[in-house]
Design a protein around this motif. Sequence first.
Motif: not given
Length: 137
Positions: A23-27, A34-42, A92-97
């Motif tokens: 996961a990464r904080i982008t804002a 804003v937190l994002e993470l790349d969607i992968r099979d796991e 990509v999964l993005r969460a914006r709170a």
Amino acid sequence: MELDLGLAQKVLAAQPFSRLLDARITAFGDGVAVLELDIRDELRQQNGFVHGGVLAYAADNTLTFAAGTVAGANLMTAGFTIDYMKPAVGEVLRARAEVVRAGRTRVVCRCDISTLDAEGAETLCAVAQGAIAVGVR
């Protein structure tokens, strides 16, 4: 100590589970995170959608980071609800709170969880609302 994007990224990097998910904080700032993470099979469930637990993780962490922009670092999620609206598929999964109301002992925040496809189109998958406890030691 003033909280900024760099410090928020260090806090996230100190969380073993967040590192596991990459996961990464982008804002981070002014009541928004804003937190994002790349969607992968796991991260998928048996039907190929991102597992609801991953969406809940993203909501939980992003709600608390948003609260941190106005209330500082000594916080803990007191509780949150999440409504899943659409299967999460994409790149990509993005969460914006964002902060809805900041009180002395609780901060209420709302979070939209979306996916981004390869072209960058965003699809809202879930919404969450949470209360974040202030002054936790």
